[in-house]
Design a protein around this motif. Structure first.
Motif, PDB file in Angstrom:
ATOM      1  N   VAL A  12       0.881  -1.162   0.000  1.00 23.04           N
ATOM      2  CA  VAL A  12       0.000   0.000   0.000  1.00 23.04           C
ATOM      3  C   VAL A  12       0.921   1.214   0.000  1.00 23.04           C
ATOM      4  N   ARG A  13       0.829   2.045  -1.030  1.00 19.67           N
ATOM      5  CA  ARG A  13       1.711   3.205  -1.181  1.00 19.67           C
ATOM      6  C   ARG A  13       0.874   4.477  -1.024  1.00 19.67           C
ATOM      7  N   PRO A  14       0.997   5.157   0.137  1.00 21.41           N
ATOM      8  CA  PRO A  14       0.270   6.414   0.322  1.00 21.41           C
ATOM      9  C   PRO A  14       0.913   7.526  -0.505  1.00 21.41           C
ATOM     10  N   ALA A  37      -2.073   4.030  -3.610  1.00 16.62           N
ATOM     11  CA  ALA A  37      -1.857   3.058  -4.682  1.00 16.62           C
ATOM     12  C   ALA A  37      -1.622   1.683  -4.075  1.00 16.62           C
ATOM     13  N   LEU A  38      -2.071   0.669  -4.768  1.00 19.21           N
ATOM     14  CA  LEU A  38      -1.768  -0.719  -4.427  1.00 19.21           C
ATOM     15  C   LEU A  38      -0.768  -1.203  -5.464  1.00 19.21           C
ATOM     16  N   VAL A  39       0.358  -1.759  -5.003  1.00 20.26           N
ATOM     17  CA  VAL A  39       1.412  -2.210  -5.907  1.00 20.26           C
ATOM     18  C   VAL A  39       1.575  -3.720  -5.737  1.00 20.26           C
ATOM     19  N   PHE A  40       1.436  -4.429  -6.850  1.00 19.52           N
ATOM     20  CA  PHE A  40       1.539  -5.884  -6.851  1.00 19.52           C
ATOM     21  C   PHE A  40       2.724  -6.310  -7.701  1.00 19.52           C
ATOM     22  N   ALA A  41       3.395  -7.373  -7.288  1.00 16.39           N
ATOM     23  CA  ALA A  41       4.498  -7.924  -8.074  1.00 16.39           C
ATOM     24  C   ALA A  41       3.907  -8.782  -9.183  1.00 16.39           C
ATOM     25  N   GLY A  42       4.336  -8.495 -10.403  1.00 18.78           N
ATOM     26  CA  GLY A  42       3.876  -9.271 -11.547  1.00 18.78           C
ATOM     27  C   GLY A  42       4.925 -10.283 -11.968  1.00 18.78           C
ATOM     28  N   ARG A  43       4.769 -10.820 -13.130  1.00 19.08           N
ATOM     29  CA  ARG A  43       5.726 -11.795 -13.644  1.00 19.08           C
ATOM     30  C   ARG A  43       6.977 -11.108 -14.163  1.00 19.08           C
ATOM     31  N   GLY A  44       8.094 -11.769 -14.001  1.00 18.43           N
ATOM     32  CA  GLY A  44       9.355 -11.269 -14.529  1.00 18.43           C
ATOM     33  C   GLY A  44       9.828  -9.979 -13.882  1.00 18.43           C
ATOM     34  N   ALA A  46       8.080  -7.380 -13.117  1.00 21.71           N
ATOM     35  CA  ALA A  46       7.231  -6.228 -13.429  1.00 21.71           C
ATOM     36  C   ALA A  46       6.295  -5.957 -12.252  1.00 21.71           C
ATOM     37  N   THR A  47       5.867  -4.727 -12.121  1.00 19.49           N
ATOM     38  CA  THR A  47       4.901  -4.387 -11.085  1.00 19.49           C
ATOM     39  C   THR A  47       3.617  -3.883 -11.718  1.00 19.49           C
ATOM     40  N   VAL A  48       2.527  -4.111 -11.016  1.00 19.22           N
ATOM     41  CA  VAL A  48       1.222  -3.624 -11.430  1.00 19.22           C
ATOM     42  C   VAL A  48       0.760  -2.665 -10.343  1.00 19.22           C
ATOM     43  N   THR A  49       0.396  -1.444 -10.741  1.00 14.32           N
ATOM     44  CA  THR A  49      -0.030  -0.436  -9.773  1.00 14.32           C
ATOM     45  C   THR A  49      -1.482  -0.065 -10.043  1.00 14.32           C
ATOM     46  N   ILE A  50      -2.280  -0.084  -8.988  1.00 18.32           N
ATOM     47  CA  ILE A  50      -3.680   0.322  -9.065  1.00 18.32           C
ATOM     48  C   ILE A  50      -3.844   1.546  -8.177  1.00 18.32           C
ATOM     49  N   HIS A  51      -4.305   2.647  -8.750  1.00 16.52           N
ATOM     50  CA  HIS A  51      -4.535   3.872  -7.989  1.00 16.52           C
ATOM     51  C   HIS A  51      -5.961   3.851  -7.441  1.00 16.52           C
TER      52      HIS A  51
END
Length: 186
Positions: A12-14, A37-44, A46-51
């Protein structure tokens, strides 16, 4: 927010302040921030960020807090000298003015440079603050404390200063030379 994953944490990134890592099975809140923002670790790697903008579903603070302790159990207030407050502000400035990985307490050298003092002077001031706070029951600030992980107590001290309200952006702006975060934001 609860992490229902069995093996992957997320962050969780404020908008300002340190990231909150939510381990599998754990939970946290974004408060006091309604946008984050919610930051998730993706494959390889990469990160996925949801605001997330949770303003429509969150209530503003009421400002009416009830006492949680009887007066007999409250310690006398700790006195922080002006020099100690200045060092605490410089310690917490990057934590409050930046987000993500850059939101970390300043080093002794950075604080010394910011205040025109030698790092050893800053180290001594921080040590005096830690010893005083430890005497007031603040955990994780001395090597004798079971919660202490190592001998760098900057994170524990900065978290205490911010969470207790001893340091905030208003004080940093008022007390520190230049009065703004390192990235130029006010």
């Amino acid at each position: 927010m609860r992490n229902n994953s069995s093996h992957k944490p997320f962050v969780v990134r404020p908008p300002t302040g340190e990231d909150r890592v939510v381990e599998p099975g754990a939970a946290t809140t974004s408060l006091p921030f309604a946008t984050f923002a919610l930051v998730f670790a993706g494959r390889g790697g990469a990160t996925v960020t949801i605001h997330v903008d949770a303003r429509p579903i969150t209530c503003p603070p009421s400002g009416t807090e009830t006492a949680t302790r009887a007066p007999q159990t409250v310690n006398a207030p700790m006195t922080i000298t002006p020099a100690q407050r200045l060092v605490l502000c410089a310690l917490c400035e990057p934590l409050l003015a930046n987000a993500g990985p850059r939101a970390a307490p300043a080093t002794y050298a950075e604080i010394g440079s910011r205040l025109g003092r030698r790092p050893q002077y800053i180290r001594n001031v921080v040590k005096a603050i830690r010893e005083s706070l430890s005497g007031h029951g603040v955990p994780a600030l001395t090597a004798d404390d079971d919660n202490a992980v190592h001998d760098d107590f900057r994170w524990a001290l900065a978290r205490w200063a911010v969470r207790s309200g001893v340091v905030d952006l208003v004080q940093i702006t008022a007390l520190l030379p230049g009065g703004e975060g390192r990235d130029g934001r006010r």
